[in-house]
Design a protein around this motif. Structure first.
Motif, mmCIF file in Angstrom:
data_model
loop_
_atom_site.group_PDB
_atom_site.id
_atom_site.type_symbol
_atom_site.label_atom_id
_atom_site.label_comp_id
_atom_site.label_asym_id
_atom_site.label_seq_id
_atom_site.Cartn_x
_atom_site.Cartn_y
_atom_site.Cartn_z
ATOM 1 N N ALA A 28 0.848 -1.062 0.060
ATOM 2 C CA ALA A 28 -0.002 0.027 0.091
ATOM 3 C C ALA A 28 0.740 0.967 -0.001
ATOM 4 C CB ALA A 28 -0.786 0.015 1.265
ATOM 5 N N GLY A 29 0.399 2.236 -0.807
ATOM 6 C CA GLY A 29 1.119 3.419 -0.579
ATOM 7 C C GLY A 29 0.956 4.199 0.632
ATOM 8 N N LYS A 31 0.115 7.191 0.545
ATOM 9 C CA LYS A 31 -0.923 8.261 0.356
ATOM 10 C C LYS A 31 -1.996 7.470 -0.677
ATOM 11 C CE LYS A 31 2.146 12.128 -0.346
ATOM 12 N NZ LYS A 31 2.498 13.114 -1.322
ATOM 13 N N THR A 32 -3.105 7.954 -0.637
ATOM 14 C CA THR A 32 -4.232 7.054 -1.263
ATOM 15 C C THR A 32 -3.922 6.997 -2.613
ATOM 16 O OG1 THR A 32 -6.029 7.758 0.484
ATOM 17 C CG2 THR A 32 -6.725 7.121 -1.675
ATOM 18 N N GLU A 33 -3.448 8.186 -3.235
ATOM 19 C CA GLU A 33 -3.226 8.134 -4.699
ATOM 20 C C GLU A 33 -2.200 7.275 -5.202
ATOM 21 O OE1 GLU A 33 -3.103 10.685 -2.705
ATOM 22 O OE2 GLU A 33 -4.831 11.802 -3.152
ATOM 23 N N GLU A 34 -1.398 6.585 -4.292
ATOM 24 C CA GLU A 34 -0.276 5.663 -4.476
ATOM 25 C C GLU A 34 -0.959 4.215 -4.877
ATOM 26 O OE1 GLU A 34 2.797 6.144 -1.665
ATOM 27 O OE2 GLU A 34 3.179 8.289 -2.379
ATOM 28 N N ASN A 35 -2.083 4.289 -4.507
ATOM 29 C CA ASN A 35 -2.878 2.970 -4.513
ATOM 30 C C ASN A 35 -3.483 2.946 -5.712
ATOM 31 O OD1 ASN A 35 -1.912 2.013 -2.110
ATOM 32 N ND2 ASN A 35 -3.522 3.046 -1.123
ATOM 33 N N PHE A 36 -3.580 3.643 -6.592
ATOM 34 C CA PHE A 36 -4.360 3.844 -8.000
ATOM 35 C C PHE A 36 -3.665 3.005 -9.026
ATOM 36 C CE2 PHE A 36 -6.320 8.115 -6.772
ATOM 37 C CZ PHE A 36 -7.072 7.559 -5.785
ATOM 38 N N ASN A 37 -3.519 1.781 -8.817
ATOM 39 C CA ASN A 37 -2.814 0.789 -9.645
ATOM 40 C C ASN A 37 -3.645 -0.620 -9.843
ATOM 41 O OD1 ASN A 37 -1.296 -0.713 -7.611
ATOM 42 N ND2 ASN A 37 -0.536 1.341 -7.225
ATOM 43 N N PRO A 38 -3.099 -1.509 -10.502
ATOM 44 C CA PRO A 38 -3.728 -2.634 -10.536
ATOM 45 C C PRO A 38 -3.804 -3.471 -9.004
ATOM 46 C CG PRO A 38 -2.892 -2.422 -12.420
ATOM 47 C CD PRO A 38 -2.370 -1.222 -11.765
ATOM 48 N N GLY A 40 -2.942 -2.067 -6.001
ATOM 49 C CA GLY A 40 -3.706 -1.328 -4.974
ATOM 50 C C GLY A 40 -5.322 -1.547 -5.018
ATOM 51 N N ARG A 41 -5.861 -1.518 -6.229
ATOM 52 C CA ARG A 41 -7.118 -1.633 -6.430
ATOM 53 C C ARG A 41 -7.618 -2.947 -5.956
ATOM 54 N NH1 ARG A 41 -8.100 1.822 -12.060
ATOM 55 N NH2 ARG A 41 -7.117 3.600 -11.460
ATOM 56 N N VAL A 42 -6.819 -4.035 -6.233
ATOM 57 C CA VAL A 42 -7.100 -5.277 -5.677
ATOM 58 C C VAL A 42 -7.322 -5.581 -4.152
ATOM 59 C CG1 VAL A 42 -6.516 -8.022 -5.548
ATOM 60 C CG2 VAL A 42 -6.623 -6.756 -7.951
ATOM 61 N N TYR A 43 -6.067 -4.968 -3.613
ATOM 62 C CA TYR A 43 -6.160 -5.131 -2.130
ATOM 63 C C TYR A 43 -7.096 -4.034 -1.395
ATOM 64 C CZ TYR A 43 -1.726 -7.927 -2.508
ATOM 65 O OH TYR A 43 -0.667 -8.566 -2.683
ATOM 66 N N GLY A 64 -8.965 -0.790 9.509
ATOM 67 C CA GLY A 64 -9.552 0.137 8.278
ATOM 68 C C GLY A 64 -8.845 -0.383 7.001
ATOM 69 N N THR A 65 -9.420 -0.033 6.023
ATOM 70 C CA THR A 65 -8.972 -0.597 4.602
ATOM 71 C C THR A 65 -7.482 0.075 4.370
ATOM 72 O OG1 THR A 65 -11.298 0.108 3.950
ATOM 73 C CG2 THR A 65 -9.560 -0.293 2.010
ATOM 74 N N VAL A 66 -6.719 -1.137 4.108
ATOM 75 C CA VAL A 66 -5.352 -1.035 3.677
ATOM 76 C C VAL A 66 -4.533 -0.078 4.591
ATOM 77 C CG1 VAL A 66 -3.698 -0.717 1.729
ATOM 78 C CG2 VAL A 66 -5.995 -1.344 1.263
#
Length: 100
Positions: A28-29, A31-38, A40-43, A64-66
């Motif tokens: 996980a990144g 920052k939230t924006e660092e999870n905008f990848n395949p 990160g989206r699955v996790y 909480g989430t990630v």
């Protein structure tokens, strides 16, 4: 996990005075924006649908989430560890080290 503080505290108690614990968490990144990848989206999706509801249902504490690095470090501190740092990572996992 419904009681990450309790679980890490049990690991803490089992360690020798100079012992360390290794914790592996899904990538996980910071920052939230660092999870905008395949990955990160699955996790993130799995965390919302499986991990967080399980933690809420089975214990007193839900990260909480990630869970962020900071949230994990806070849990480790509550469990007694003096330091908790990310020591390496892969495209799929973060590896942390907690020291007594």
């Amino acid at each position: 996990m419904g009681d990450p503080v309790g679980s890490l505290h049990q690991a803490y108690k089992a360690l020798s005075p100079d012992g360390v614990v290794m914790v592996i968490e899904p990538m996980a990144g910071r920052k939230t924006e660092e999870n905008f990848n395949p990955v990160g989206r699955v996790y993130s999706g799995a965390s919302v649908l499986c991990c967080t509801p399980n933690a809420i249902a089975s214990g007193p504490y839900a990260l909480g989430t990630v869970a962020s690095d900071d949230a994990l470090a806070e849990v480790a501190g509550k469990a007694g560890f003096s330091s908790f740092t990310r020591v390496t990572e892969t495209p799929f996992n973060r590896v942390f080290q907690g020291k007594k």
